[in-house]
Design a protein around this motif. Structure first.
Motif, PDB file in Angstrom:
ATOM      1  N   LYS A 181      88.835  67.022  30.533  1.00  0.00           N
ATOM      2  CA  LYS A 181      88.142  66.481  31.698  1.00  0.00           C
ATOM      3  C   LYS A 181      88.862  66.991  32.939  1.00  0.00           C
ATOM      4  O   LYS A 181      89.815  66.368  33.414  1.00  0.00           O
ATOM      5  N   GLY A 182      88.431  68.161  33.413  1.00  0.00           N
ATOM      6  CA  GLY A 182      89.146  68.788  34.518  1.00  0.00           C
ATOM      7  C   GLY A 182      90.537  69.203  34.069  1.00  0.00           C
ATOM      8  O   GLY A 182      90.696  69.950  33.104  1.00  0.00           O
ATOM      9  N   GLN A 183      91.548  68.680  34.731  1.00  0.00           N
ATOM     10  CA  GLN A 183      92.935  69.009  34.382  1.00  0.00           C
ATOM     11  C   GLN A 183      93.561  67.982  33.445  1.00  0.00           C
ATOM     12  O   GLN A 183      94.752  68.072  33.145  1.00  0.00           O
ATOM     13  N   ILE A 184      92.742  67.042  32.974  1.00  0.00           N
ATOM     14  CA  ILE A 184      93.214  65.993  32.060  1.00  0.00           C
ATOM     15  C   ILE A 184      92.647  66.258  30.670  1.00  0.00           C
ATOM     16  O   ILE A 184      91.454  66.513  30.512  1.00  0.00           O
ATOM     17  N   TYR A 185      93.510  66.207  29.666  1.00  0.00           N
ATOM     18  CA  TYR A 185      93.080  66.370  28.274  1.00  0.00           C
ATOM     19  C   TYR A 185      93.118  64.999  27.621  1.00  0.00           C
ATOM     20  O   TYR A 185      94.184  64.393  27.484  1.00  0.00           O
ATOM     21  N   HIS A 186      91.948  64.497  27.232  1.00  0.00           N
ATOM     22  CA  HIS A 186      91.854  63.182  26.603  1.00  0.00           C
ATOM     23  C   HIS A 186      91.841  63.344  25.086  1.00  0.00           C
ATOM     24  O   HIS A 186      90.942  63.959  24.518  1.00  0.00           O
ATOM     25  N   LEU A 187      92.845  62.806  24.441  1.00  0.00           N
ATOM     26  CA  LEU A 187      93.008  62.886  22.992  1.00  0.00           C
ATOM     27  C   LEU A 187      92.798  61.495  22.405  1.00  0.00           C
ATOM     28  O   LEU A 187      93.426  60.529  22.838  1.00  0.00           O
ATOM     29  N   GLU A 188      91.899  61.395  21.410  1.00  0.00           N
ATOM     30  CA  GLU A 188      91.572  60.102  20.823  1.00  0.00           C
ATOM     31  C   GLU A 188      91.816  60.103  19.309  1.00  0.00           C
ATOM     32  O   GLU A 188      91.359  61.015  18.612  1.00  0.00           O
ATOM     33  N   ASP A 216      95.454  75.203  32.263  1.00  0.00           N
ATOM     34  CA  ASP A 216      95.066  74.321  33.349  1.00  0.00           C
ATOM     35  C   ASP A 216      95.092  72.838  32.975  1.00  0.00           C
ATOM     36  O   ASP A 216      94.628  71.986  33.739  1.00  0.00           O
ATOM     37  N   VAL A 217      95.653  72.505  31.809  1.00  0.00           N
ATOM     38  CA  VAL A 217      95.865  71.098  31.468  1.00  0.00           C
ATOM     39  C   VAL A 217      97.172  70.641  32.109  1.00  0.00           C
ATOM     40  O   VAL A 217      98.222  71.234  31.899  1.00  0.00           O
ATOM     41  N   ARG A 218      97.100  69.548  32.888  1.00  0.00           N
ATOM     42  CA  ARG A 218      98.285  69.066  33.588  1.00  0.00           C
ATOM     43  C   ARG A 218      98.788  67.719  33.093  1.00  0.00           C
ATOM     44  O   ARG A 218      99.915  67.324  33.403  1.00  0.00           O
ATOM     45  N   VAL A 219      97.960  67.027  32.351  1.00  0.00           N
ATOM     46  CA  VAL A 219      98.380  65.737  31.796  1.00  0.00           C
ATOM     47  C   VAL A 219      97.505  65.422  30.593  1.00  0.00           C
ATOM     48  O   VAL A 219      96.337  65.824  30.538  1.00  0.00           O
ATOM     49  N   VAL A 220      98.085  64.725  29.612  1.00  0.00           N
ATOM     50  CA  VAL A 220      97.360  64.314  28.407  1.00  0.00           C
ATOM     51  C   VAL A 220      97.292  62.801  28.371  1.00  0.00           C
ATOM     52  O   VAL A 220      98.279  62.111  28.645  1.00  0.00           O
ATOM     53  N   GLU A 238      95.250  61.036  36.969  1.00  0.00           N
ATOM     54  CA  GLU A 238      94.762  61.804  38.115  1.00  0.00           C
ATOM     55  C   GLU A 238      95.864  61.998  39.160  1.00  0.00           C
ATOM     56  O   GLU A 238      95.968  63.063  39.767  1.00  0.00           O
ATOM     57  N   ILE A 239      96.679  60.966  39.349  1.00  0.00           N
ATOM     58  CA  ILE A 239      97.794  61.095  40.299  1.00  0.00           C
ATOM     59  C   ILE A 239      98.768  62.173  39.829  1.00  0.00           C
ATOM     60  O   ILE A 239      99.177  63.053  40.591  1.00  0.00           O
ATOM     61  N   ILE A 240      99.144  62.103  38.540  1.00  0.00           N
ATOM     62  CA  ILE A 240     100.096  63.078  38.003  1.00  0.00           C
ATOM     63  C   ILE A 240      99.506  64.490  38.030  1.00  0.00           C
ATOM     64  O   ILE A 240     100.192  65.460  38.345  1.00  0.00           O
ATOM     65  N   ALA A 241      98.197  64.594  37.715  1.00  0.00           N
ATOM     66  CA  ALA A 241      97.541  65.906  37.700  1.00  0.00           C
ATOM     67  C   ALA A 241      97.506  66.542  39.083  1.00  0.00           C
ATOM     68  O   ALA A 241      97.402  67.769  39.210  1.00  0.00           O
ATOM     69  N   SER A 242      97.619  65.726  40.131  1.00  0.00           N
ATOM     70  CA  SER A 242      97.588  66.249  41.496  1.00  0.00           C
ATOM     71  C   SER A 242      98.948  66.798  41.939  1.00  0.00           C
ATOM     72  O   SER A 242      99.045  67.450  42.985  1.00  0.00           O
TER      73      SER A 242
END
Length: 267
Positions: A9-16, A46-50, A206-210
């Motif tokens: 999701k943009g720069q966030i990688y959501h792992l479930e 381009d992944v900045r946070v998981v 989102e804060i960390i990804a920024s």
């Protein structure tokens, strides 16, 4: 069915974790999938946070006890020494899987709801940041099946926690502890309302990804120091390659499944 589902999701990688019918209990396939996903994420520039969550009502109920007996079945011709070696290899493989979150090169945030038991705690202690909902319940459950936790909890949480006395109490008793106790222990950094957990962890993501990805990469490489941990985990694996042959495990598991009281012989 995939045991892990990843969505960028943009720069966030959501792992479930995707075993909701099994309360997201850990299967042999899930262990392998955690190891695989590290490379996928680390190769995506381009992944900045998981963000890691569990589908359904519970984050993770620990090892899948229905599958566990198959994991520990060995050919009859193997003597105890050879069985011990295979147990050692299995523990080391699981330990490596449970270090997956710390081997991801970007920050990892975990959102925990419902049960987080046994191996679930092994997993989350290798993450960077842990939030939980008010309904979360935790347990260092391994003692209730006649063994010591051997894939990360005793080594990581023993260093991370803010209350050594409480940590040891929970490890020795296996009792359920709630979100507020997890907060006081240092296992989580924030407790949020049940319906706000996802919002809170993604807001943080989102804060960390920024922030500067180079800065975050550097911070993680400094604060994640696994060298001493590796040797401690190896000692644990070599210990349990012998200790898991105890009859106490069968006694404890039988008592748990029949709701009876376990009676153990003296040392």
């Amino acid at each position: 069915m995939q045991t892990l589902v990843g969505t960028k999701k943009g720069q966030i990688y959501h792992l479930e974790i995707n075993r909701p019918k099994q309360l997201n209990a850990m299967s042999s396939q899930l262990f392998q999938d955690f190891k695989t996903v590290v490379d996928i994420i680390n190769q995506t520039d381009d992944v900045r946070v998981v963000v890691l969550t569990g589908r359904g009502k519970h984050f993770c109920a620990g090892l899948d006890l229905k599958e566990a007996p198959q994991m520990f079945q060995f050919p009859d011709e193997l003597d105890q020494a050879r069985r011990s070696i295979r147990i050692y290899d299995l523990i080391k493989d699981w330990q490596f899987a449970m270090t997956s979150l710390s081997r991801i090169r970007v920050p990892v945030i975990v959102g925990i709801q419902g049960y987080c038991l046994g191996g679930g705690i092994d997993l989350i202690t290798s993450a960077d940041i842990r939030y939980c909902s008010e309904d979360a319940n935790f347990s260092i459950k391994e003692i209730d099946i006649g063994m010591a936790a051997d894939i990360g909890t005793l080594q990581r949480l023993g260093v991370q926690n803010a209350n050594t006395s409480l940590f040891r109490e929970l490890a020795y008793t296996g009792r359920i502890f709630n979100a507020q106790e997890a907060l006081s222990l240092g296992l989580v950094s924030k407790v949020v309302k049940n319906d706000q957990l996802n919002d809170e962890i993604f807001k943080l993501a989102e804060i960390i990804a920024s922030k500067s990805p180079v800065g975050c990469y550097t911070i993680k490489s400094i604060v994640t120091r696994e060298q001493n941990l590796d040797s401690q985990l190896d000692v644990m694996a070599r210990t349990n390659m012998a200790m898991l042959f105890t009859n106490d495990m069968a006694t404890a598991i039988t008592a748990s499944m029949t709701k009876g009281k376990a009676e153990f012989p003296k040392l």
